[in-house]
Design a protein around this motif. Structure first.
Motif, PDB file in Angstrom:
ATOM      1  N   GLU A   1     -84.834  38.106  36.979  1.00 42.95           N
ATOM      2  CA  GLU A   1     -83.388  38.292  37.030  1.00 42.95           C
ATOM      3  C   GLU A   1     -82.811  38.569  35.648  1.00 42.95           C
ATOM      4  O   GLU A   1     -81.659  38.948  35.505  1.00 42.95           O
ATOM      5  CB  GLU A   1     -82.725  37.053  37.634  1.00 42.95           C
ATOM      6  N   ASN A   2     -83.619  38.347  34.609  1.00 44.95           N
ATOM      7  CA  ASN A   2     -83.140  38.515  33.238  1.00 44.95           C
ATOM      8  C   ASN A   2     -83.923  39.629  32.557  1.00 44.95           C
ATOM      9  O   ASN A   2     -84.781  39.390  31.727  1.00 44.95           O
ATOM     10  CB  ASN A   2     -83.309  37.203  32.462  1.00 44.95           C
ATOM     11  N   GLU A   3     -83.646  40.862  32.938  1.00 46.94           N
ATOM     12  CA  GLU A   3     -84.434  41.993  32.467  1.00 46.94           C
ATOM     13  C   GLU A   3     -84.261  42.256  30.974  1.00 46.94           C
ATOM     14  O   GLU A   3     -85.111  42.865  30.345  1.00 46.94           O
ATOM     15  CB  GLU A   3     -84.063  43.251  33.260  1.00 46.94           C
ATOM     16  N   GLU A   4     -83.154  41.814  30.396  1.00 48.78           N
ATOM     17  CA  GLU A   4     -82.904  42.111  28.996  1.00 48.78           C
ATOM     18  C   GLU A   4     -83.728  41.250  28.043  1.00 48.78           C
ATOM     19  O   GLU A   4     -84.053  41.667  26.940  1.00 48.78           O
ATOM     20  CB  GLU A   4     -81.412  41.952  28.690  1.00 48.78           C
ATOM     21  N   ARG A   5     -84.049  40.018  28.440  1.00 48.25           N
ATOM     22  CA  ARG A   5     -84.788  39.119  27.546  1.00 48.25           C
ATOM     23  C   ARG A   5     -85.895  38.411  28.322  1.00 48.25           C
ATOM     24  O   ARG A   5     -85.895  37.195  28.490  1.00 48.25           O
ATOM     25  CB  ARG A   5     -83.842  38.102  26.904  1.00 48.25           C
ATOM     26  N   LEU A   6     -86.879  39.187  28.794  1.00 45.14           N
ATOM     27  CA  LEU A   6     -87.955  38.640  29.608  1.00 45.14           C
ATOM     28  C   LEU A   6     -88.806  37.638  28.840  1.00 45.14           C
ATOM     29  O   LEU A   6     -89.481  36.806  29.427  1.00 45.14           O
ATOM     30  CB  LEU A   6     -88.834  39.787  30.125  1.00 45.14           C
ATOM     31  N   TRP A   7     -88.813  37.753  27.528  1.00 45.82           N
ATOM     32  CA  TRP A   7     -89.655  36.898  26.692  1.00 45.82           C
ATOM     33  C   TRP A   7     -89.047  35.529  26.433  1.00 45.82           C
ATOM     34  O   TRP A   7     -89.711  34.631  25.940  1.00 45.82           O
ATOM     35  CB  TRP A   7     -89.886  37.594  25.343  1.00 45.82           C
ATOM     36  N   SER A   8     -87.774  35.350  26.753  1.00 43.93           N
ATOM     37  CA  SER A   8     -87.011  34.222  26.237  1.00 43.93           C
ATOM     38  C   SER A   8     -87.474  32.856  26.744  1.00 43.93           C
ATOM     39  O   SER A   8     -87.196  31.840  26.108  1.00 43.93           O
ATOM     40  CB  SER A   8     -85.521  34.403  26.563  1.00 43.93           C
ATOM     41  N   ALA A   9     -88.172  32.816  27.889  1.00 52.42           N
ATOM     42  CA  ALA A   9     -88.598  31.527  28.431  1.00 52.42           C
ATOM     43  C   ALA A   9     -90.036  31.164  28.066  1.00 52.42           C
ATOM     44  O   ALA A   9     -90.555  30.140  28.496  1.00 52.42           O
ATOM     45  CB  ALA A   9     -88.452  31.527  29.956  1.00 52.42           C
ATOM     46  N   CYS A  10     -90.691  32.007  27.265  1.00 54.76           N
ATOM     47  CA  CYS A  10     -92.092  31.766  26.932  1.00 54.76           C
ATOM     48  C   CYS A  10     -92.272  30.445  26.182  1.00 54.76           C
ATOM     49  O   CYS A  10     -91.515  30.120  25.263  1.00 54.76           O
ATOM     50  CB  CYS A  10     -92.637  32.919  26.090  1.00 54.76           C
ATOM     51  N   MET A  11     -93.318  29.693  26.562  1.00 52.21           N
ATOM     52  CA  MET A  11     -93.595  28.404  25.923  1.00 52.21           C
ATOM     53  C   MET A  11     -94.887  28.424  25.112  1.00 52.21           C
ATOM     54  O   MET A  11     -95.229  27.442  24.462  1.00 52.21           O
ATOM     55  CB  MET A  11     -93.693  27.315  26.996  1.00 52.21           C
ATOM     56  N   ARG A  12     -95.616  29.527  25.146  1.00 49.13           N
ATOM     57  CA  ARG A  12     -96.945  29.537  24.550  1.00 49.13           C
ATOM     58  C   ARG A  12     -97.000  29.203  23.057  1.00 49.13           C
ATOM     59  O   ARG A  12     -97.876  28.457  22.636  1.00 49.13           O
ATOM     60  CB  ARG A  12     -97.616  30.887  24.825  1.00 49.13           C
ATOM     61  N   PRO A  13     -96.100  29.717  22.239  1.00 49.97           N
ATOM     62  CA  PRO A  13     -96.196  29.391  20.808  1.00 49.97           C
ATOM     63  C   PRO A  13     -95.930  27.923  20.483  1.00 49.97           C
ATOM     64  O   PRO A  13     -96.064  27.513  19.332  1.00 49.97           O
ATOM     65  CB  PRO A  13     -95.119  30.295  20.180  1.00 49.97           C
ATOM     66  N   TRP A  14     -95.544  27.144  21.495  1.00 43.89           N
ATOM     67  CA  TRP A  14     -95.317  25.708  21.297  1.00 43.89           C
ATOM     68  C   TRP A  14     -96.332  24.848  22.045  1.00 43.89           C
ATOM     69  O   TRP A  14     -96.304  23.624  21.926  1.00 43.89           O
ATOM     70  CB  TRP A  14     -93.904  25.331  21.755  1.00 43.89           C
ATOM     71  N   THR A  15     -97.219  25.479  22.839  1.00 49.40           N
ATOM     72  CA  THR A  15     -98.146  24.689  23.652  1.00 49.40           C
ATOM     73  C   THR A  15     -99.614  25.031  23.452  1.00 49.40           C
ATOM     74  O   THR A  15    -100.476  24.207  23.761  1.00 49.40           O
ATOM     75  CB  THR A  15     -97.823  24.861  25.158  1.00 49.40           C
ATOM     76  N   LEU A  16     -99.915  26.233  22.972  1.00 52.11           N
ATOM     77  CA  LEU A  16    -101.321  26.623  22.895  1.00 52.11           C
ATOM     78  C   LEU A  16    -101.619  27.453  21.658  1.00 52.11           C
ATOM     79  O   LEU A  16    -100.725  28.048  21.052  1.00 52.11           O
ATOM     80  CB  LEU A  16    -101.742  27.395  24.154  1.00 52.11           C
ATOM     81  N   MET A  17    -102.910  27.511  21.310  1.00 53.91           N
ATOM     82  CA  MET A  17    -103.393  28.409  20.266  1.00 53.91           C
ATOM     83  C   MET A  17    -104.517  29.258  20.847  1.00 53.91           C
ATOM     84  O   MET A  17    -105.335  28.766  21.624  1.00 53.91           O
ATOM     85  CB  MET A  17    -103.941  27.635  19.064  1.00 53.91           C
TER      86      MET A  17
END
Length: 350
Positions: free
Chosen positions: A266-282
């Motif tokens: 539903e948020n086509e302009e900022r699809l990346w905004s909910a990503c959690m990977r840089p805070w949870t995994l390497m």
């Protein structure tokens, strides 16, 4: 691991706590145990160019990496490449299991011969995700580049039979289908195939595409289903969900969500905004490069530009909250994210 457990892992960090500095250490490590492959998939960048120089992680390297964070409870042993090309893989898995980790990896299934079946079950592997991508030999050869469909089916039957013989609940086995316009029509037959093999988990994987100049490359924007489902494709997914319920097969999607939900935002302009990977995994490559996630190697021709450090010459803690990682997180939270994230969504494969 169930969708609920996957989701709990994915949401290990509260969104409100995200900042340039990670307040907690990673809970998951992606370790690329091999960056070579024995297939020539038309959806994979290493079919067309080298990502990094060929390499495989050793058991000693894995020990050094994993022992640096006491918070890690989940280790994913794949990235670019086929994990079963690493001869030390059973020893690596066994050591990780003794250390209390949940261990899984994706495989193309071509190498799961009798020796590997024994080794994988003996190692204590928790989960293996088999990327089959087709329900027929013809489509498999077209997408995966080699006519080995029958070999994989034989290997899967052998693995499932050995699990039954051993009365072993592990590894959990699932079948994965990459959602291409050319393969989605086979979804019902794909679910039936899984059921016939005794596999009760099927996943629809969103296509990851990149800029390329090859005529036969299938990882192109026009092949992707995300935010562009046609009516007949929606009907195929709905019928697949109904068929899966009838057969007692769990039909889910990458990113701990439903197939339909994984293909719509539903948020086509900022699809990346909910990503959690840089805070949870390497993610650590077979060459020691630290990348922001497992999608990164598929997202750009200039992979070296995405490296946030090197795990063979630096401590992981120094990389985790180093200047490059902080800048990456800062940009991800802005309206101008890193280039590799601009076409990404929040719910890719875990």
């Amino acid at each position: 691991m169930t969708r609920k457990a996957d989701l709990e892992y994915y949401q290990a960090v509260e969104p409100a706590s995200r900042g340039a500095v990670a307040v907690a250490d990673p809970v998951c490590l992606y370790l690329e145990v091999s960056n070579e492959c024995n297939l020539a998939c038309k959806t994979c960048p290493i079919t067309y160019a080298k990502v990094e120089e060929p390499a495989a992680l050793s058991l000693e390297q894995v020990k050094r990496l994993v022992s640096q964070f006491f918070t890690v409870k989940r280790v994913v042993l794949h990235g670019v490449g086929e994990p079963l090309l690493n001869r030390e893989l059973p020893k690596i898995i066994a050591w990780l299991k003794k250390s209390g980790m949940y261990v899984l990896f994706n495989s193309n299934g071509t190498l799961i011969n009798p020796r590997w079946r024994e080794a994988l079950i003996d190692s204590g592997l928790d989960e293996i995700r088999l990327s089959l991508d087709a329900a027929t030999p013809e489509t498999f050869a077209h997408v995966r580049g080699k006519p080995l469909f029958h070999v994989i089916i034989r290997n899967i039957k052998g693995l499932m039979a050995l699990k039954t013989e051993r009365e072993s609940l592990t590894p959990l086995v699932s079948l994965w289908l990459t959602g291409l316009r050319e393969t989605l029509r086979e979804l019902p037959d794909f679910i039936r195939l899984a059921s016939s093999l005794g596999i009760d988990r099927v996943y629809l994987q969103r296509l990851v595409y990149w800029e390329g100049e090859h005529d036969d490359q299938m990882a192109r924007p026009e092949q992707a289903l995300f935010n562009s489902l046609r009516e007949e494709e929606e009907e195929i997914i709905c019928s697949g969900e109904e068929l899966a319920r009838e057969l007692g097969v769990s039909f889910e999607a990458s990113g701990a969500t439903s197939p339909a939900a994984s293909l719509v935002s539903e948020n086509e302009e900022r699809l990346w905004s909910a990503c959690m990977r840089p805070w949870t995994l390497m993610y650590i490559s077979a060459r020691g490069s630290s990348f922001p996630c497992c999608i990164a190697p598929f997202s750009t021709k200039k992979l070296s530009s995405l490296s946030l450090g090197n795990a063979f010459s630096q401590n992981l803690a120094d990389i985790w909250n180093g200047q490059k990682y902080q800048e990456f997180r800062r940009r991800l939270l802005s309206a101008d994210p890193p280039e590799c994230c601009k076409g990404c969504g929040a719910c890719w494969s875990l």
